[in-house]
Design a protein around this motif. Structure first.
Motif: not given
Length: 430
Positions: A181, A185, A187, A189-190, A193-194, A200
């Protein structure tokens, strides 16, 4: 007796499927291969920076592997044995245990699968789903795991996925790979979170499957910290961690496994490509003993007992992995390769160095430019291919056994091709 004219290529267009690919870029008839050199029907030599897409890490026709295989065949040694006990299999397993597993304090079982990497991947995700009772598998952007339907579902490339012809490629969630990303960024963390957000839409995963270096995806190399994060998240999620080491393994990144320096403990590791040592079909899945819950014949493959591959694989292990000397030499060459590629990349606006170990290349920013560079390399005696989402990366996968002289000569050809297509004569002069 049929007379074969090796220089006549009409038979290929007349009878071979349109699915053929490498021969379109390297349009000649090869008749001989030795070490890091391929020779065609006209007697032209080519330095091999493709190495069977990392299936020939030890070069073409290694003399010791060749001698052992000839001896095995000459004494009517077993060729095909399904999964029956044979002397060749026993010798291979003992060598693998002594040179690879025990020195790394690994206790994984070796599951012989069908003959190619995609077979090992299929076995891994099938076993993960069997163990966890879950269907969803986490794969990553730019991933390539194979062309059979289960492995293809894990693969990100749309061109490859289109080959499924409308068949559903499901039960997989693709999440962003390290750096996918852009800079800045995280990823991880992304991904966290998902997976932690109950809204989600991501089902609880059976496994995470990841290539530490994405060979076909553009030589994207995951960092140690990111890989440790994925291992932690997988454990928190009650999912298994599968390392796909088909292209990046067998020494390609500078250690036998591509994650040896990462401090992670994979549940399964896929092995193929250079696993046989000599380019013979051979794939396997390494499984932690407590996860080896297969019932007899619950997963099998007719060609899982390639005894010719057992013979050459054993020789490769005993010749190259009995101590640290080969590994250190690969690491030395990796530094040489990286330095030369960086000097070339520095002269191309926007170009970046990609990959790790002897699995490096240059992202030149354009698939057309990368293709032109590789085509010119071939005209000048170098076989090299592209990778990446847009084929924008010129990718070096030469044999790990290549001499410094041939490595430098091949890189000189690459530098000359880059200079031609970027109008930068300074590159070729360095």
């Amino acid at each position: 007796m049929t007379t074969v004219t090796t220089g006549d290529k009409s038979i290929y267009t007349r009878r071979e499927s349109e699915a053929r690919s490498y021969c379109r870029a390297f349009d000649t008839v090869f008749t001989k291969a030795s070490g890091s050199i391929l020779t065609d029907a006209e007697g032209n030599d080519y330095i091999d920076f493709l190495a069977g897409c990392s299936s020939l890490n030890y070069g073409h026709n290694d003399p010791d592997m060749k001698a052992a295989l000839i001896e095995h065949i000459s004494r009517d040694g077993v060729t095909h044995g399904l999964d029956m006990h044979t002397d060749a299999k026993s010798a291979f397993l003992r060598a693998y245990e002594n040179t690879i597993l025990r020195p790394r304090r690994m206790d994984h079982k070796v599951m012989m699968t069908g003959p190619t990497g995609t077979n090992a991947v299929e076995a891994a995700i099938k076993l993960a789903r069997k163990i966890t009772g879950r269907r969803n598998v986490i794969a990553f952007t730019n991933a390539f795991h194979g062309m059979t339907l289960g492995a293809l579902a894990l693969t990100g490339n749309s061109g490859k996925r289109d080959g499924a012809g409308g068949t559903s490629l499901n039960d997989v969630t693709h999440l962003p790979f390290d750096g996918a990303m852009g800079e800045g960024v995280d990823t991880l963390e992304h991904i966290e979170w998902m997976l932690s957000n109950p809204s989600s839409g991501v089902d609880a995963p059976a496994a995470f499957i990841v290539e530490p270096v994405q060979g076909e995806g553009g030589l994207n190399a995951a960092s140690k910290e990111w890989m440790q994060g994925i291992a932690r998240i997988a454990k928190e999620q009650g999912a298994l961690l599968i390392i796909d080491d088909i292209q990046a393994g067998c020494g390609r990144t500078g250690t036998y496994f591509s994650t040896e320096d990462f401090g992670i403990d994979p549940d399964m590791i896929t092995q193929a490509k250079s696993f046989s040592g000599m380019g013979l079909p051979f794939a396997a899945l390494l499984i932690k003993p407590e996860l080896d819950v297969w019932k007899p014949a619950e997963h099998n493959g007719t060609f899982r007992g390639n005894n010719h591959a057992f013979v050459t694989a054993r020789v490769a292990l005993e010749k190259f992995w009995k101590d640290k000397s080969f590994e250190k030499d690969v690491q030395r060459k990796s530094e040489l390769l990286g330095a030369r590629l960086k000097s070339i990349a520095d002269h191309i606006p926007g170009a970046t160095l990609k990959g790790r170990g002897m699995m490096q290349g240059i992202d030149v920013g354009s698939g057309d430019l990368a293709g032109d560079i590789c085509a010119t390399c071939f005209e000048n005696g170098l076989i090299i291919e592209t990778s990446g989402a847009h084929d924008e990366v010129v990718k070096v996968l030469c044999p790990l056994t290549i001499s410094d002289e041939l490595l430098e000569k091949g890189l000189d050809i690459l530098a000359g091709a880059v200079a031609k297509h970027t109008n930068n004569t300074q590159i070729a002069a360095e």
